[in-house]
Design a protein around this motif. Structure first.
Motif, PDB file in Angstrom:
ATOM      1  N   GLY A  67     -23.551 -32.529 -23.426  1.00  0.00           N
ATOM      2  CA  GLY A  67     -24.183 -32.434 -22.109  1.00  0.00           C
ATOM      3  C   GLY A  67     -23.545 -31.351 -21.261  1.00  0.00           C
ATOM      4  N   LEU A  68     -22.225 -31.238 -21.348  1.00  0.00           N
ATOM      5  CA  LEU A  68     -21.511 -30.199 -20.604  1.00  0.00           C
ATOM      6  C   LEU A  68     -21.951 -28.811 -21.070  1.00  0.00           C
ATOM      7  N   ALA A  69     -22.108 -28.639 -22.372  1.00  0.00           N
ATOM      8  CA  ALA A  69     -22.571 -27.353 -22.906  1.00  0.00           C
ATOM      9  C   ALA A  69     -23.978 -27.023 -22.396  1.00  0.00           C
ATOM     10  N   ASP A  70     -24.833 -28.035 -22.303  1.00  0.00           N
ATOM     11  CA  ASP A  70     -26.184 -27.824 -21.760  1.00  0.00           C
ATOM     12  C   ASP A  70     -26.120 -27.381 -20.301  1.00  0.00           C
ATOM     13  N   ILE A  71     -25.237 -28.016 -19.533  1.00  0.00           N
ATOM     14  CA  ILE A  71     -25.079 -27.655 -18.123  1.00  0.00           C
ATOM     15  C   ILE A  71     -24.632 -26.200 -18.005  1.00  0.00           C
ATOM     16  N   ILE A  72     -23.651 -25.823 -18.802  1.00  0.00           N
ATOM     17  CA  ILE A  72     -23.129 -24.457 -18.756  1.00  0.00           C
ATOM     18  C   ILE A  72     -24.215 -23.444 -19.132  1.00  0.00           C
ATOM     19  N   ASP A  73     -24.981 -23.744 -20.171  1.00  0.00           N
ATOM     20  CA  ASP A  73     -26.070 -22.844 -20.573  1.00  0.00           C
ATOM     21  C   ASP A  73     -27.128 -22.740 -19.474  1.00  0.00           C
ATOM     22  N   TRP A  74     -27.425 -23.862 -18.822  1.00  0.00           N
ATOM     23  CA  TRP A  74     -28.411 -23.848 -17.729  1.00  0.00           C
ATOM     24  C   TRP A  74     -27.887 -23.008 -16.571  1.00  0.00           C
ATOM     25  N   LEU A  75     -26.605 -23.152 -16.254  1.00  0.00           N
ATOM     26  CA  LEU A  75     -26.015 -22.379 -15.164  1.00  0.00           C
ATOM     27  C   LEU A  75     -26.029 -20.880 -15.472  1.00  0.00           C
ATOM     28  N   ALA A  76     -25.916 -20.532 -16.740  1.00  0.00           N
ATOM     29  CA  ALA A  76     -25.968 -19.118 -17.126  1.00  0.00           C
ATOM     30  C   ALA A  76     -27.315 -18.498 -16.747  1.00  0.00           C
ATOM     31  N   LEU A  77     -28.363 -19.328 -16.726  1.00  0.00           N
ATOM     32  CA  LEU A  77     -29.698 -18.873 -16.353  1.00  0.00           C
ATOM     33  C   LEU A  77     -29.961 -19.023 -14.856  1.00  0.00           C
ATOM     34  N   HIS A  78     -29.111 -19.793 -14.177  1.00  0.00           N
ATOM     35  CA  HIS A  78     -29.274 -20.038 -12.736  1.00  0.00           C
ATOM     36  C   HIS A  78     -27.918 -19.834 -12.052  1.00  0.00           C
ATOM     37  N   PRO A  79     -27.401 -18.609 -12.072  1.00  0.00           N
ATOM     38  CA  PRO A  79     -26.033 -18.359 -11.592  1.00  0.00           C
ATOM     39  C   PRO A  79     -25.806 -18.693 -10.128  1.00  0.00           C
ATOM     40  N   VAL A  80     -26.876 -18.708  -9.314  1.00  0.00           N
ATOM     41  CA  VAL A  80     -26.698 -19.038  -7.898  1.00  0.00           C
ATOM     42  C   VAL A  80     -26.137 -20.446  -7.723  1.00  0.00           C
ATOM     43  N   VAL A  81     -26.427 -21.339  -8.663  1.00  0.00           N
ATOM     44  CA  VAL A  81     -25.962 -22.724  -8.553  1.00  0.00           C
ATOM     45  C   VAL A  81     -24.456 -22.812  -8.781  1.00  0.00           C
ATOM     46  N   THR A  82     -23.893 -21.846  -9.516  1.00  0.00           N
ATOM     47  CA  THR A  82     -22.435 -21.861  -9.710  1.00  0.00           C
ATOM     48  C   THR A  82     -21.719 -21.728  -8.367  1.00  0.00           C
ATOM     49  N   GLY A  83     -22.295 -20.931  -7.468  1.00  0.00           N
ATOM     50  CA  GLY A  83     -21.710 -20.793  -6.138  1.00  0.00           C
ATOM     51  C   GLY A  83     -21.788 -22.090  -5.346  1.00  0.00           C
ATOM     52  N   GLN A  84     -22.883 -22.827  -5.507  1.00  0.00           N
ATOM     53  CA  GLN A  84     -23.023 -24.118  -4.838  1.00  0.00           C
ATOM     54  C   GLN A  84     -21.981 -25.112  -5.343  1.00  0.00           C
ATOM     55  N   ILE A  85     -21.781 -25.129  -6.646  1.00  0.00           N
ATOM     56  CA  ILE A  85     -20.803 -26.038  -7.246  1.00  0.00           C
ATOM     57  C   ILE A  85     -19.395 -25.686  -6.785  1.00  0.00           C
ATOM     58  N   GLU A  86     -19.073 -24.403  -6.790  1.00  0.00           N
ATOM     59  CA  GLU A  86     -17.745 -23.967  -6.368  1.00  0.00           C
ATOM     60  C   GLU A  86     -17.494 -24.310  -4.901  1.00  0.00           C
ATOM     61  N   ALA A  87     -18.503 -24.167  -4.069  1.00  0.00           N
ATOM     62  CA  ALA A  87     -18.348 -24.465  -2.643  1.00  0.00           C
ATOM     63  C   ALA A  87     -18.009 -25.938  -2.432  1.00  0.00           C
ATOM     64  N   ILE A  88     -18.685 -26.815  -3.143  1.00  0.00           N
ATOM     65  CA  ILE A  88     -18.410 -28.254  -3.025  1.00  0.00           C
ATOM     66  C   ILE A  88     -17.021 -28.571  -3.557  1.00  0.00           C
ATOM     67  N   ALA A  89     -16.679 -28.006  -4.705  1.00  0.00           N
ATOM     68  CA  ALA A  89     -15.366 -28.264  -5.312  1.00  0.00           C
ATOM     69  C   ALA A  89     -14.236 -27.779  -4.415  1.00  0.00           C
ATOM     70  N   ASN A  90     -14.419 -26.641  -3.778  1.00  0.00           N
ATOM     71  CA  ASN A  90     -13.381 -26.096  -2.895  1.00  0.00           C
ATOM     72  C   ASN A  90     -13.151 -26.972  -1.668  1.00  0.00           C
ATOM     73  N   VAL A  91     -14.203 -27.608  -1.190  1.00  0.00           N
ATOM     74  CA  VAL A  91     -14.046 -28.538  -0.067  1.00  0.00           C
ATOM     75  C   VAL A  91     -13.116 -29.679  -0.466  1.00  0.00           C
ATOM     76  N   LEU A  92     -13.288 -30.181  -1.691  1.00  0.00           N
ATOM     77  CA  LEU A  92     -12.436 -31.280  -2.152  1.00  0.00           C
ATOM     78  C   LEU A  92     -10.985 -30.834  -2.262  1.00  0.00           C
ATOM     79  N   GLY A  93     -10.767 -29.691  -2.902  1.00  0.00           N
ATOM     80  CA  GLY A  93      -9.411 -29.237  -3.173  1.00  0.00           C
ATOM     81  C   GLY A  93      -8.675 -28.697  -1.965  1.00  0.00           C
ATOM     82  N   ARG A  94      -9.363 -27.924  -1.147  1.00  0.00           N
ATOM     83  CA  ARG A  94      -8.693 -27.245  -0.033  1.00  0.00           C
ATOM     84  C   ARG A  94      -8.679 -28.070   1.245  1.00  0.00           C
ATOM     85  N   ASN A  95      -9.610 -28.977   1.384  1.00  0.00           N
ATOM     86  CA  ASN A  95      -9.720 -29.719   2.637  1.00  0.00           C
ATOM     87  C   ASN A  95      -9.348 -31.189   2.494  1.00  0.00           C
ATOM     88  N   VAL A  96     -10.004 -31.881   1.577  1.00  0.00           N
ATOM     89  CA  VAL A  96      -9.794 -33.328   1.473  1.00  0.00           C
ATOM     90  C   VAL A  96      -8.367 -33.653   1.055  1.00  0.00           C
TER      91      VAL A  96
END
Length: 259
Positions: A80-109
């Motif tokens: 499933g993780l490999a499928d997600i990664i392959d899908w993100l390769a076709l929709h790179p804008v979503v990688t920025g969305q994921i990173e933004a959410i992850a950074n909130v957890l790490g840098r703020n929370v």
């Protein structure tokens, strides 16, 4: 990122012991790197490794007459993780969305949590956070957002039913139910484009998908975390997950995780 543990950010084993990030940088940076890698060579190697692990574990399972094995469960969720990664390769804008959410957890929370404790207690809390806290949090967010979206989607139907009931009771001249439903759907679609309505009733599809994907990436062991599978991995079936991955999940994991 440079100060972080490379082995955690690019984790291959299904565990996380990195107190440096308290689990907030577990595996997802490496997944996004794979998704954004232009040649696709590393993505192919990643998937080939998962397929080989699945085939080996599946053969062992059949030979021993087992229902499922630890290796089969791991390789099913990794598929499933490999499928997600392959899908993100076709929709790179979503990688920025994921990173933004992850950074909130790490840098703020985590920083907010650290402020309330001395150094010794911070280490203790960070060890606790490593035990599936972030993926628990994300899975809960995904569950609530999905329920919220479902309730929003039901609004036009409920409005139409109210109008139909009133007209059936003779309060107004009769109009065909189909015409009422069509009018409500059209009005709802246009009303939702009004700026202040969009703010009040946002479309949660994109943030929900990003949260679901991040939960699968950041979870140390999705095959041992039913909520992550149920609310984050399984809902990606169809749009993101392949039929092969769906079959592997059904063969390896409890049925109630996939319902």
């Amino acid at each position: 990122m440079n100060a972080h543990n490379y082995g955690c950010a690019h984790a291959k084993r299904h565990e996380c012991r990195c107190k440096l990030c308290a689990g907030t940088l577990h595996r997802w940076p490496g997944c996004l790197e794979l998704a954004l890698e232009p040649t696709g060579v590393k993505r192919a190697a990643f998937r080939n490794g998962i397929d080989a692990k699945w085939n080996k574990s599946n053969a062992s399972r059949k030979q021993k007459g087992q229902v499922s094995t630890k290796s089969a469960k791991e390789s099913a969720t990794d598929s499933g993780l490999a499928d997600i990664i392959d899908w993100l390769a076709l929709h790179p804008v979503v990688t920025g969305q994921i990173e933004a959410i992850a950074n909130v957890l790490g840098r703020n929370v985590v920083n907010e949590l650290d402020k309330s404790l001395d150094a010794d207690h911070r280490d203790q809390r960070r060890r606790a956070l490593l035990d599936h806290f972030w993926c628990d949090l994300l899975a809960a967010f995904a569950n609530v957002l999905a329920v919220f979206q479902h309730q929003i989607d039901q609004i036009p139907g409920r409005i139409a039913n109210v109008i139909i009931v009133r007209r059936d009771h003779g309060a107004r001249l009769p109009i065909d139910d189909a015409d009422i439903k069509m009018a409500v759907e059209s009005a709802w679609k246009l009303i939702r484009t009004v700026p202040f309505v969009k703010v009040a009733l946002p479309d949660v599809e994109e943030p929900l998908r990003a949260i679901q994907m991040l939960a699968v990436m950041i979870c140390p062991a999705p095959e041992r975390h039913g909520e992550v599978v149920k609310y984050c991995l399984h809902p990606l079936t169809g749009e993101v997950l392949t039929v092969l991955t769906k079959q592997r999940l059904e063969a390896a994991l409890p049925a109630d995780w996939l319902s």
